[in-house]
Design a protein around this motif. Sequence first.
Motif, PDB file in Angstrom:
ATOM      1  N   GLN A 136     -13.297   7.604  -0.738  1.00 59.46           N
ATOM      2  CA  GLN A 136     -14.390   6.750  -0.964  1.00 59.46           C
ATOM      3  C   GLN A 136     -15.734   7.022   0.011  1.00 59.46           C
ATOM      4  O   GLN A 136     -17.014   7.338  -0.535  1.00 59.46           O
ATOM      5  N   GLU A 137     -15.343   7.464   1.279  1.00 56.87           N
ATOM      6  CA  GLU A 137     -16.597   7.643   2.343  1.00 56.87           C
ATOM      7  C   GLU A 137     -16.954   9.288   2.219  1.00 56.87           C
ATOM      8  O   GLU A 137     -18.141   9.357   1.958  1.00 56.87           O
ATOM      9  N   GLU A 183      -3.902   1.169  -2.607  1.00 58.64           N
ATOM     10  CA  GLU A 183      -2.782   0.211  -2.705  1.00 58.64           C
ATOM     11  C   GLU A 183      -2.281   0.191  -4.088  1.00 58.64           C
ATOM     12  O   GLU A 183      -2.809   0.909  -4.946  1.00 58.64           O
ATOM     13  N   TYR A 216     -16.028   0.476  -5.675  1.00 57.13           N
ATOM     14  CA  TYR A 216     -16.873  -0.687  -5.321  1.00 57.13           C
ATOM     15  C   TYR A 216     -18.186  -0.156  -5.087  1.00 57.13           C
ATOM     16  O   TYR A 216     -19.113  -0.602  -4.098  1.00 57.13           O
ATOM     17  N   GLU A 259      -3.084  -1.374   5.940  1.00 60.26           N
ATOM     18  CA  GLU A 259      -3.817  -2.256   6.744  1.00 60.26           C
ATOM     19  C   GLU A 259      -2.664  -3.395   7.087  1.00 60.26           C
ATOM     20  O   GLU A 259      -2.870  -3.933   8.078  1.00 60.26           O
ATOM     21  N   SER A 271       0.795  -1.275   0.023  1.00 58.38           N
ATOM     22  CA  SER A 271      -0.050  -0.033  -0.114  1.00 58.38           C
ATOM     23  C   SER A 271       1.039   1.152   0.145  1.00 58.38           C
ATOM     24  O   SER A 271       2.105   1.216   0.495  1.00 58.38           O
ATOM     25  N   GLY A 281      -8.033  -0.533  -1.428  1.00 57.93           N
ATOM     26  CA  GLY A 281      -7.682  -0.988  -0.220  1.00 57.93           C
ATOM     27  C   GLY A 281      -8.738  -1.189   0.649  1.00 57.93           C
ATOM     28  O   GLY A 281      -9.918  -1.073   0.333  1.00 57.93           O
ATOM     29  N   ASN A 282      -8.285  -0.798   1.936  1.00 58.53           N
ATOM     30  CA  ASN A 282      -9.480  -0.987   2.906  1.00 58.53           C
ATOM     31  C   ASN A 282      -9.945   0.476   3.065  1.00 58.53           C
ATOM     32  O   ASN A 282      -9.485   1.349   4.142  1.00 58.53           O
ATOM     33  N   HIS A 283     -10.977   1.051   2.292  1.00 58.17           N
ATOM     34  CA  HIS A 283     -11.514   2.314   2.248  1.00 58.17           C
ATOM     35  C   HIS A 283     -10.181   3.349   1.786  1.00 58.17           C
ATOM     36  O   HIS A 283      -9.173   2.819   1.300  1.00 58.17           O
TER      37      HIS A 283
END
Length: 360
Positions: free
Chosen positions: A183-184, A118, A136, A239, A112, A163-165
């Motif tokens: 993303q959020e 990432e 996504y 992560e 990442s 990756g994770n958000h």
Amino acid sequence: MKYRTLVFLVFFIALVAVPFHRYRTSILNASPLIMTTLTSEKDRLHKVADLMLEIYEELAKMRYIQPAGIQHGPHNITHLESAYDELDLDPSVKYLYSILPYIDTIAAGQDSFTQIGEFADFRDIEQAEQGRDPFYGDPSEPNFEDEDGPYIKPWVTPLTSLGNHGSVLLYDTRRHVIWIIDQESWDTTDPALEGYPTKEPTSLNQNSFEHIPYRAAESVLRDILGWYRSLHWIPGGGEGTGLEWDIYTLPLEKLYRENGWPHSFDGDSFEVAQMRSYCVHRIMDDEDENVEGEDLALLELKCLQRELGYARNEVDYLKTQIQTEDALEDLEVLKKRLSVSEQRVSVYQRAVGAAEAEAT
């Protein structure tokens, strides 16, 4: 006489023109991936690829990734053209995928970035497919004008994966601009655009990001390079990067500067300081009361020796696996993991040596 000369000239032109036409046709048909991308556009794409390579090389210089993990372009991706066509990729995006540098995350030892997701490798068709929906969102309708339609145009591509958000770099090959989108919040996280107002969406497509601020591609990539060099961004925080690269756990900026970053950087000394700082953090986190002086030095040495033991065990395990592995692909993975583990042993050996020297 004039008539004969004219006939000869016509015959000569025909003789030359036919093979030239065949030659020209063969050239145009030889590589549609390359020939359908204009020279000026290709120059811009190469600039993006070159700057991505500079960023990766900077991360290697910072000892975040192993240099062996950087895979330089160009790459032979002719076997992927039909799959790319099924994804309706613009020729410019296909060409970019053929020249981008990529990170072999196993050989690099990391997967990442900082702040921007990432590492992505679009030679992996699954990653190329996910690149059509990098956030996504899973659009349920077929057209870009639909309320829940697709949002990545054929000439747009991510340069990183989510990756994770977190955020993703998105590049528009036609306008030569880059977004850094979270993303959020569904807004820019480009530090250069902090405080810059985001326009109201005008598209009926709820997945559209066209209203989010963006900048010239080269400016964004040069700034990312500069943010690493200035330590405005520090590698890690992902992560799977571990506590050694957690800026909230270790004083990484301080360690970089103490070891000469950026102009007279001693990478070996930085790695030793990083591992020693990691062990001190572990000690302080485990102990009910703060320890200091000789007690801290002894506990630090024991921690480093223990971590060295773990690293050596990993090397021994991988060597055993390599001896018994028959599948060539799995064997290559094991060899890459072994190289990373051996590097880790080397770092801990130096850290133990430094701690022992101070303890005597």
